[in-house]
Scaffold this motif. Structure first.
Motif, PDB file in Angstrom:
ATOM      1  N   THR A   1       0.836  -1.201   0.000  1.00  0.00           N
ATOM      2  CA  THR A   1       0.000   0.000   0.000  1.00  0.00           C
ATOM      3  C   THR A   1       0.866   1.243   0.000  1.00  0.00           C
ATOM      4  O   THR A   1       1.786   1.371   0.820  1.00  0.00           O
ATOM      5  CB  THR A   1      -0.935   0.022   1.224  1.00  0.00           C
ATOM      6  OG1 THR A   1      -1.606   1.281   1.282  1.00  0.00           O
ATOM      7  CG2 THR A   1      -0.175  -0.200   2.509  1.00  0.00           C
TER       8      THR A   1
ATOM      9  N   TRP B   1      -5.643  -3.236   2.649  1.00  0.00           N
ATOM     10  CA  TRP B   1      -4.477  -3.316   1.788  1.00  0.00           C
ATOM     11  C   TRP B   1      -4.085  -4.786   1.687  1.00  0.00           C
ATOM     12  O   TRP B   1      -4.648  -5.659   2.335  1.00  0.00           O
ATOM     13  CB  TRP B   1      -3.321  -2.483   2.350  1.00  0.00           C
ATOM     14  CG  TRP B   1      -2.944  -2.833   3.764  1.00  0.00           C
ATOM     15  CD1 TRP B   1      -3.436  -2.273   4.909  1.00  0.00           C
ATOM     16  CD2 TRP B   1      -2.003  -3.837   4.189  1.00  0.00           C
ATOM     17  NE1 TRP B   1      -2.876  -2.862   6.021  1.00  0.00           N
ATOM     18  CE2 TRP B   1      -1.981  -3.818   5.605  1.00  0.00           C
ATOM     19  CE3 TRP B   1      -1.176  -4.728   3.515  1.00  0.00           C
ATOM     20  CZ2 TRP B   1      -1.171  -4.661   6.338  1.00  0.00           C
ATOM     21  CZ3 TRP B   1      -0.361  -5.563   4.258  1.00  0.00           C
ATOM     22  CH2 TRP B   1      -0.367  -5.525   5.652  1.00  0.00           C
TER      23      TRP B   1
ATOM     24  N   ARG C   1      -7.742  -7.692  -0.187  1.00  0.00           N
ATOM     25  CA  ARG C   1      -8.657  -6.750  -0.846  1.00  0.00           C
ATOM     26  C   ARG C   1      -8.933  -7.195  -2.281  1.00  0.00           C
ATOM     27  O   ARG C   1     -10.082  -7.167  -2.750  1.00  0.00           O
ATOM     28  CB  ARG C   1      -8.028  -5.359  -0.828  1.00  0.00           C
ATOM     29  CG  ARG C   1      -8.757  -4.290  -1.625  1.00  0.00           C
ATOM     30  CD  ARG C   1     -10.043  -3.885  -0.947  1.00  0.00           C
ATOM     31  NE  ARG C   1     -10.635  -2.737  -1.620  1.00  0.00           N
ATOM     32  CZ  ARG C   1     -10.413  -1.474  -1.265  1.00  0.00           C
ATOM     33  NH1 ARG C   1      -9.612  -1.195  -0.256  1.00  0.00           N
ATOM     34  NH2 ARG C   1     -11.013  -0.492  -1.904  1.00  0.00           N
ATOM     35  N   THR C   2      -7.892  -7.645  -3.006  1.00  0.00           N
ATOM     36  CA  THR C   2      -8.063  -8.091  -4.392  1.00  0.00           C
ATOM     37  C   THR C   2      -8.927  -9.340  -4.463  1.00  0.00           C
ATOM     38  O   THR C   2      -9.829  -9.449  -5.317  1.00  0.00           O
ATOM     39  CB  THR C   2      -6.687  -8.357  -5.027  1.00  0.00           C
ATOM     40  OG1 THR C   2      -5.867  -7.194  -4.897  1.00  0.00           O
ATOM     41  CG2 THR C   2      -6.818  -8.713  -6.487  1.00  0.00           C
TER      42      THR C   2
ATOM     43  N   GLU D   1     -12.778  -8.504  -3.764  1.00  0.00           N
ATOM     44  CA  GLU D   1     -13.508  -7.930  -4.881  1.00  0.00           C
ATOM     45  C   GLU D   1     -13.795  -8.965  -5.959  1.00  0.00           C
ATOM     46  O   GLU D   1     -14.795  -8.850  -6.676  1.00  0.00           O
ATOM     47  CB  GLU D   1     -12.709  -6.766  -5.463  1.00  0.00           C
ATOM     48  CG  GLU D   1     -12.540  -5.600  -4.503  1.00  0.00           C
ATOM     49  CD  GLU D   1     -11.683  -4.500  -5.082  1.00  0.00           C
ATOM     50  OE1 GLU D   1     -11.151  -4.707  -6.202  1.00  0.00           O
ATOM     51  OE2 GLU D   1     -11.536  -3.446  -4.442  1.00  0.00           O
TER      52      GLU D   1
ATOM     53  N   GLU E   1     -10.266   3.504  -2.811  1.00  0.00           N
ATOM     54  CA  GLU E   1      -9.105   2.970  -3.496  1.00  0.00           C
ATOM     55  C   GLU E   1      -8.027   4.043  -3.559  1.00  0.00           C
ATOM     56  O   GLU E   1      -8.330   5.241  -3.676  1.00  0.00           O
ATOM     57  CB  GLU E   1      -9.472   2.492  -4.895  1.00  0.00           C
ATOM     58  CG  GLU E   1     -10.297   1.214  -4.912  1.00  0.00           C
ATOM     59  CD  GLU E   1     -10.464   0.672  -6.321  1.00  0.00           C
ATOM     60  OE1 GLU E   1     -10.267   1.459  -7.277  1.00  0.00           O
ATOM     61  OE2 GLU E   1     -10.800  -0.513  -6.462  1.00  0.00           O
TER      62      GLU E   1
ATOM     63  N   HIS F   1      -4.370   5.213  -5.386  1.00  0.00           N
ATOM     64  CA  HIS F   1      -3.308   5.066  -6.361  1.00  0.00           C
ATOM     65  C   HIS F   1      -2.464   6.330  -6.348  1.00  0.00           C
ATOM     66  O   HIS F   1      -2.877   7.369  -5.803  1.00  0.00           O
ATOM     67  CB  HIS F   1      -3.876   4.788  -7.762  1.00  0.00           C
ATOM     68  CG  HIS F   1      -4.689   5.902  -8.325  1.00  0.00           C
ATOM     69  ND1 HIS F   1      -6.025   6.078  -8.011  1.00  0.00           N
ATOM     70  CD2 HIS F   1      -4.368   6.915  -9.178  1.00  0.00           C
ATOM     71  CE1 HIS F   1      -6.496   7.138  -8.649  1.00  0.00           C
ATOM     72  NE2 HIS F   1      -5.517   7.665  -9.363  1.00  0.00           N
TER      73      HIS F   1
ATOM     74  N   LYS G   1     -15.388   3.603  -4.058  1.00  0.00           N
ATOM     75  CA  LYS G   1     -15.874   2.467  -4.826  1.00  0.00           C
ATOM     76  C   LYS G   1     -16.916   1.727  -3.994  1.00  0.00           C
ATOM     77  O   LYS G   1     -16.741   1.534  -2.786  1.00  0.00           O
ATOM     78  CB  LYS G   1     -14.718   1.539  -5.185  1.00  0.00           C
ATOM     79  CG  LYS G   1     -15.112   0.370  -6.066  1.00  0.00           C
ATOM     80  CD  LYS G   1     -13.890  -0.456  -6.442  1.00  0.00           C
ATOM     81  CE  LYS G   1     -14.286  -1.609  -7.366  1.00  0.00           C
ATOM     82  NZ  LYS G   1     -13.107  -2.428  -7.751  1.00  0.00           N
TER      83      LYS G   1
END
Length: 949
Positions: free
Chosen positions: A106, A387, A391-392, A395, A461, A463, A693
């Motif tokens: 993260t 993080w 998390r991936t 989803e 989210e 970035h 999100k």
């Protein structure tokens, strides 16, 4: 004196822990450098204020809540790396992999600039190499061994303070700290578990299995600092807990679903990984078709292989069954040969040598694992689901009702504005199950999962983007202020005396007189810049005289003296720096050029950054902004992105020689195209961009308590047996802290909060509030007569002067009468004087006087002080002392020291009492054997004798 101030985590929802302990003489100890999962730098404001005054630091657990901010403090707080830090070896190894995983997962871990900047600019995060360097500075300790720590350069003397680490049981290497300073004995126990598990043994409160008394080292402290987190839970056996978890997994796998278990990446994940590997191994050995054989088992974190490597080399810190399992694996290993002469296959794997669990360390492998058909069981970091790979995975599986998410602990809210995904899932589960009280949850734990039912949750989210425009100017100004602050505080670099030495030494160390005028101007510019910094540094930064210390001699005009009494280290010497040489030489005077000893790959890396190095400005010359960003991206000067990728590729391609699949079966599918899928980090300064999100949840949610914390019944059993004088409860939410405080008052016989007759004091401080928990003493002030003072024989016991004496306590009226008569005689002789003369020495007349016992006092009423033996004896030290005089001394039974098979020495738990038992027999020549008398003599020699006077 003992004061405690909770800097973070006390009486709040936050699991982070930071505690400041203050002892007499200005000794300040920081225990834990924890951080929250949102990595808010404002939570470290109290820590930054006290950091310059710390004596040393202790770390308890390798979790984000206990050392998550350690690397951040080392990189961004001046001189923080000069403070000695102590922890056990597992906490050091696992903490390093944890922080490397956090900073690789993260960008928010780098932390945002202070809110005063009104921006989301990120600081430069520490690299993997820097994190490893910070943890290499930590001093490793072992359990049950008292240690006298070192003090930081600006700390007062520790005066014999000792720290001792004991097993806490919550994590591998987790620690209960015992701190002894003078009369103060403090036991610091947060996040501990008495019950043993598969990998971890229980906390070291009791002497062993079946024992009912607390060990001597942790008993009767002046203050017990205990956490209240999870204190209202009921006890549930590990066997029942494992059964519920595996039944939920089998049910989901049988339906073709995917199971996600979010966990941390270094501490509690070891228990989960060992349990699941064992379950898959047992399922594969069964004759019938087991449901677990259909599913793939994964462990996903960026440092999973390093974590498991650390676990394999730290088996001695685990439950004794782990060592037996390793011995069984070694005995049944591939050392023999079959009838064909070929080596036999190993039938048993050592602990944490996985044959079913596949490790995932890269994002490309995450997508490949999700694309595989069939059921899957995934343990992923992190438990907060903010993080990491969890998390991936969340989803990806959110839309399928066949999938299952198993929560292993109660998640706290991330912040007031952001509750976090983990907390949202916890609230959904409590609402669906109808169980909101931890007491009710643990008393009757649900054995089924509950559907989320299409609930939508909001998440953010993060970035990164390159800095441009005004953000770039803000970041440049911040760097300029920080550089000025560090240069002013770091006296080893910017004192005018040292600058002058450096300039003179630089000019004298050149091999020829061909230096140009430009170089001389640059050196002059360096000296002028340093001088200006010293002249105005205190005014700009607002440093006080105490903060400057001995540097006030060179940083402030008009100061020519400095009191060095009681100071240590550099505070005792005038701040003159030693001359430095530009070139390193060996013992024979030959120059050493490190570039001549580079490996081929390092030489290639040096050539890659050679172009950037040529652009770097000379000393004292201004640099362009893009060069500052490049230097920030590569703080060591030789840390280029290309070299890092080369080493990462080599690490990803290697396989464990012990049979552990580092990346499972992904290595065989790896191709050059996968390398391009990995996101390369942005160079230079960046900022965080947040987007909202919404995630619709259709999967099922279950909760199985794998937090590994003490339960309510155990606390009610252990705390009264510790017998503390004061109890300080920290590290828990408000309701459970108040509930535990009421339980303690009931246990110690106090019915109300303000009862005057309660036996102990119980404190429940909030963050930032100081608790005075000093030992209760009764002291009287008397005056010692000069004849008595001359006859005292002081003994040094643990840094304190102790003496036993017998005297006669009398009032000061006798001295007043004597003084008055002498003044009258003086007035008569001189023929002058006033009435005020008789009262000139009566300022302390109210104090009683302790004097010698008169010789005429009857012998029956005289009390003579007998010699007293003071101190504590360790049987291990007694054993060494007896072996030094050629005696045979060995431990037998339950801590009994046997000498020459004739004398037994044991230590009782009551105040460390020593018992010596044995026989006095005749030797070969008819003389009595000296074993018994020599043993008693050695015991007395190891005690301090306080003689009477």
């Amino acid at each position: 004196m003992f004061n405690l101030t909770s800097l973070l985590g006390a009486y709040s929802d936050s699991p982070a822990a930071q505690s400041l302990l203050e002892f007499e003489g200005g000794i300040k100890i920081l225990i834990d450098v924890g951080w929250t999962d949102d990595f808010d730098p404002d939570h470290l404001s109290l820590l930054e204020k006290v950091a310059p005054t710390l004596s040393f630091i202790l770390l308890t657990h390798a979790t984000t809540a206990h050392l998550g901010a350690y690397a951040h403090c080392c990189k961004h707080i001046p001189n923080f790396t000069r403070i000695p830090v102590y922890a056990t070896e597992p906490v050091i190894g696992l903490g390093k992999t944890l922080l490397q995983d956090i900073y690789a997962s993260t960008p928010l871990a780098a932390s945002i600039l202070p809110k005063a900047a009104l921006s989301t600019i990120l600081l430069q995060p520490p690299s993997h190499t820097e994190i490893a360097g910070y943890f290499n500075l930590i001093h490793p300790l072992k359990y049950s061994q008292p240690h006298e720590p070192l003090a930081s350069p600006r700390s007062p003397p520790l005066n014999g303070l000792t720290v001792t680490a004991y097993s806490a049981g919550h994590t591998l290497g987790g620690t209960i700290w015992h701190i002894q300073s003078g009369l103060e004995s403090v036991v610091y126990a947060v996040d501990w578990n008495l019950a043993g598990e598969h990998v971890l043994s229980g906390a070291a409160w009791l002497a062993g299995a079946g024992a009912t008394e607390v060990i001597e080292g942790l008993k009767k402290p002046t203050a017990l600092v205990c956490s209240s987190r999870g204190s209202q839970r009921r006890a549930i056996t590990s066997k029942r807990r494992d059964e519920i978890l595996l039944n939920l997994i089998k049910e989901t796998v049988a339906n073709g679903g995917t199971v996600l278990i979010p966990s941390d990446s270094s501490a509690r994940v070891l228990e989960l990984a060992y349990l699941l590997e064992k379950a898959w191994k047992e399922s594969s050995n069964e004759q019938q078709e087991g449901s677990l054989r259909k599913a793939k088992l994964y462990l996903a974190s960026t440092t999973s292989s390093s974590t498991m490597n650390n676990a394999r080399r730290m088996l001695e810190w685990m439950d004794p069954s782990m060592v037996k399992e390793l011995e069984a694996a070694s005995a049944g290993g591939a050392h023999g040969k079959n009838s064909d002469g070929k080596p036999t296959q190993r039938t048993h794997n050592a602990p944490f040598e996985f044959s079913h669990l596949r490790l995932i360390e890269r994002k490309s492998h995450v997508s490949r694992a999700l694309s595989r058909d069939g059921p899957k069981v995934i343990v992923a970091s992190d438990a907060s689901l903010e993080w990491g790979f969890s998390r991936t995975f969340l989803e990806s599986i959110a839309q399928d009702s066949k999938n299952l998410v198993i929560l292993t602990e109660r998640n706290a809210p991330i912040s007031h504005a952001n509750r976090g995904i983990g907390r949202s899932l916890w609230e959904i589960w409590t609402e669906k199950s109808g169980l909101r009280d931890l007491d009710a949850i643990s008393e009757a734990p649900p054995t089924k999962a509950f559907s989320a039912g299409g609930v939508e949750i909001s998440s953010r989210e993060i970035h990164t983007e390159q800095l441009t425009g005004n953000d770039l100017n803000v970041y440049q100004q911040y760097l300029s202020r920080q550089r000025q602050l560090q240069n002013t505080l770091n006296t080893d670099r910017v004192t005018t005396l040292e600058t002058a030495v450096d300039v003179g030494d630089d000019n004298s160390s050149t091999s020829s007189d061909s230096s140009s005028d430009d170089e001389d101007e640059e050196q002059q510019g360096k000296a002028l810049t340093a001088a200006a910094t010293l002249a105005h540094g205190r005014h700009k930064l607002g440093l006080t005289d105490a903060e400057l210390g001995i540097d006030i001699l060179v940083r402030r005009k008009g100061h020519y003296d400095y009191d060095v009494r009681g100071k240590r280290g550099r505070e005792r010497m005038f701040p003159v720096a030693a001359a430095k040489r530009n070139q390193r030489t060996d013992d024979y005077g030959d120059s050493i050029r490190p570039e001549d000893y580079l490996r081929a790959e390092e030489r290639d890396e040096a050539e890659d950054i050679d172009a950037t190095a040529k652009k770097e400005a000379a000393v004292g010359q201004k640099r362009k902004w893009d060069e500052v960003g490049a230097e920030a991206a590569a703080p060591n000067g030789k840390r280029a992105i290309n070299g890092t990728n080369k080493r990462r590729k080599a690490d990803d391609g290697r396989s464990d020689t012990k049979g552990t699949a580092t990346n499972g079966d992904f290595d065989s599918d790896a191709s050059d195209a996968d390398e391009g899928e990995e996101e390369s980090p942005l160079e230079g300064p960046v900022k965080a961009v947040f987007t909202k999100k919404t995630i619709r949840l259709n999967f099922r949610i279950a909760f199985v308590d794998f937090c590994g914390l003490v339960d309510k019944q155990t606390l009610r059993y252990i705390i009264p047996r510790i017998e503390p004088r004061k109890v300080i409860l920290i590290g828990g939410e408000g309701p459970e802290t108040d509930a535990l405080a009421e339980d303690c008052r009931a246990l110690f016989g106090s019915k109300s909060k303000d009862a005057a007759d309660r036996s102990i004091d119980i404190f429940t401080p909030a963050v930032g509030f100081m608790v005075d928990a000093s030992v209760d003493t009764n002291a009287w002030t008397v005056k010692l007569s000069k004849p008595l003072l001359k006859r005292l024989q002081w003994q040094n016991v643990r840094g304190l002067g102790v003496v036993a004496l017998s005297g006669r306590l009398r009032s000061s009226e006798e001295d007043e009468a004597t003084e008055e008569s002498s003044m009258k005689k003086l007035k008569t002789l001189n023929g002058s004087g006033t009435a005020e003369d008789t009262n000139t020495a009566n300022d302390t007349s109210a104090l009683p006087i302790l004097d010698l016992i008169s010789a005429g006092l009857s012998a029956g009423s005289r009390i003579v002080a007998q010699p007293i033996h003071v101190g504590d004896i360790r049987l291990a030290d007694l054993r060494k002392a007896l072996q030094a005089i050629s005696f045979t001394a060995e431990f037998r039974g339950e801590g009994v020291l046997v000498i020459n098979n004739m004398v037994a020495v044991r230590k009782r738990g009551d105040a460390g009492r020593i018992e010596v038992e044995g026989l006095v027999s005749l030797g070969a020549m008819g003389r009595p054997d000296s074993t018994f008398h020599e043993t008693k003599r050695k015991v007395y020699d190891m005690l301090a004798v306080v003689s009477g006077a």
